[in-house]
Design a protein around this motif. Sequence first.
Motif, short mmCIF file in Angstrom:
data_model
loop_
_atom_site.label_atom_id
_atom_site.label_comp_id
_atom_site.label_asym_id
_atom_site.label_seq_id
_atom_site.Cartn_x
_atom_site.Cartn_y
_atom_site.Cartn_z
N GLY A 61 13.07 3.30 -6.93
CA GLY A 61 12.63 4.21 -7.98
C GLY A 61 11.63 5.25 -7.52
O GLY A 61 11.25 6.12 -8.32
N LEU A 62 11.22 5.19 -6.27
CA LEU A 62 10.27 6.17 -5.73
C LEU A 62 10.94 6.94 -4.60
O LEU A 62 10.92 6.53 -3.44
CB LEU A 62 9.00 5.47 -5.22
CG LEU A 62 8.12 4.81 -6.28
CD1 LEU A 62 7.04 3.97 -5.63
CD2 LEU A 62 7.49 5.87 -7.19
N VAL A 101 0.83 -1.20 0.00
CA VAL A 101 0.00 0.00 0.00
C VAL A 101 0.86 1.25 0.00
O VAL A 101 0.52 2.24 -0.66
CB VAL A 101 -0.96 0.00 1.20
CG1 VAL A 101 -1.73 1.31 1.28
CG2 VAL A 101 -1.94 -1.16 1.09
N ALA A 102 1.97 1.22 0.72
CA ALA A 102 2.85 2.39 0.75
C ALA A 102 3.31 2.77 -0.66
O ALA A 102 3.38 3.97 -0.99
CB ALA A 102 4.06 2.11 1.64
N ARG A 103 3.60 1.78 -1.48
CA ARG A 103 4.01 2.08 -2.85
C ARG A 103 2.86 2.73 -3.62
O ARG A 103 3.08 3.69 -4.38
CB ARG A 103 4.48 0.80 -3.55
CG ARG A 103 4.99 1.06 -4.96
CD ARG A 103 5.58 -0.17 -5.62
NE ARG A 103 6.00 0.14 -6.97
CZ ARG A 103 7.15 0.66 -7.31
NH1 ARG A 103 8.05 0.92 -6.37
NH2 ARG A 103 7.45 0.94 -8.56
N GLU A 104 1.65 2.23 -3.45
CA GLU A 104 0.50 2.83 -4.13
C GLU A 104 0.28 4.27 -3.66
O GLU A 104 -0.03 5.15 -4.47
CB GLU A 104 -0.76 2.00 -3.87
CG GLU A 104 -0.69 0.57 -4.36
CD GLU A 104 -0.72 0.44 -5.87
OE1 GLU A 104 -1.07 1.43 -6.55
OE2 GLU A 104 -0.39 -0.66 -6.37
N ALA A 136 9.66 -4.11 1.82
CA ALA A 136 9.09 -2.82 1.47
C ALA A 136 10.13 -1.88 0.88
O ALA A 136 9.84 -1.11 -0.05
CB ALA A 136 8.44 -2.18 2.71
N ARG A 137 11.34 -1.92 1.41
CA ARG A 137 12.38 -1.06 0.85
C ARG A 137 12.73 -1.48 -0.57
O ARG A 137 13.03 -0.63 -1.42
CB ARG A 137 13.61 -1.09 1.76
CG ARG A 137 13.41 -0.30 3.04
CD ARG A 137 14.59 -0.42 3.99
NE ARG A 137 14.40 0.45 5.17
CZ ARG A 137 15.14 0.37 6.27
NH1 ARG A 137 16.12 -0.52 6.36
NH2 ARG A 137 14.90 1.19 7.29
#
Length: 267
Positions: A87-88, A54-57, A81-82
Amino acid sequence: MASDTYLLGTDPRELERLRLQHELWLPEARRAWRRADLKPGERVLDLGAGPGFVARELAVEVGPEGRVLGLELSAAYVAVARGAASGLNQLEVRQHDLCRDPLPEEPFDLVWCRWVLMFLGELDPLLDRLAAQLSPGARLIFHEYIHWSSFGLHPGADGVASFGRAAHASFLAAGGDPDVNRRLPGLLAQRGLRIDELRPLTVVGRLGDGVARWLERFVTTYGPELIRQGLWSDGEARRAQAEMAAARQDPGTFWVGPTLMETRATR
């Protein structure tokens, strides 16, 4: 939680279950973000970020001018998660104990938290910190269960029903509250937060659709741990497996997931 080990585990099978869960619930998460008026450039705190799906979204939603900080207890999930954050530049994930560690001293526009509070033995320390540190106008979204016992396969799947009772008992035995959202709005209001909306969220699935696969996977993944704890039996597990296999062939059967509630509030 006293360590970075989880009741449901962090092994590859659980990670894949979480991936399936994420894909199933992502449309509902996005609708919640729209209701909270999440905008590009905003700063988001993701409490209990897990493996970062979700963090990526969220990082995509706020764009390169925004910021997402994910706080996660499990070192294994922080590493996953890391990797997902590659790229973000607007996404950071830190290892963090929500029950013990102080919140980061930086401003946030939105707080996102899903399926986390139900596992915390104590809510007061985290809620006190949120109330004290968030700036006026900050919005909060919690997706937590309000009626976990609605979980079931119908009609008449007694083995699956016994799994549901055992899972519910295991959450309580570990110090959690599977129906934590019954208390949450009152606890937020006591701390001066404005309750903006309470919205029930439920899912029904049949014939091997996404909901059915998600709930079947939960039975298959968590069942062995319930047997290990002595809360479920091998015989009940075999019965549940037979019921799920039969349900895949019967258009009259259906799954109901535990009932969530979206609690939205403003500081």
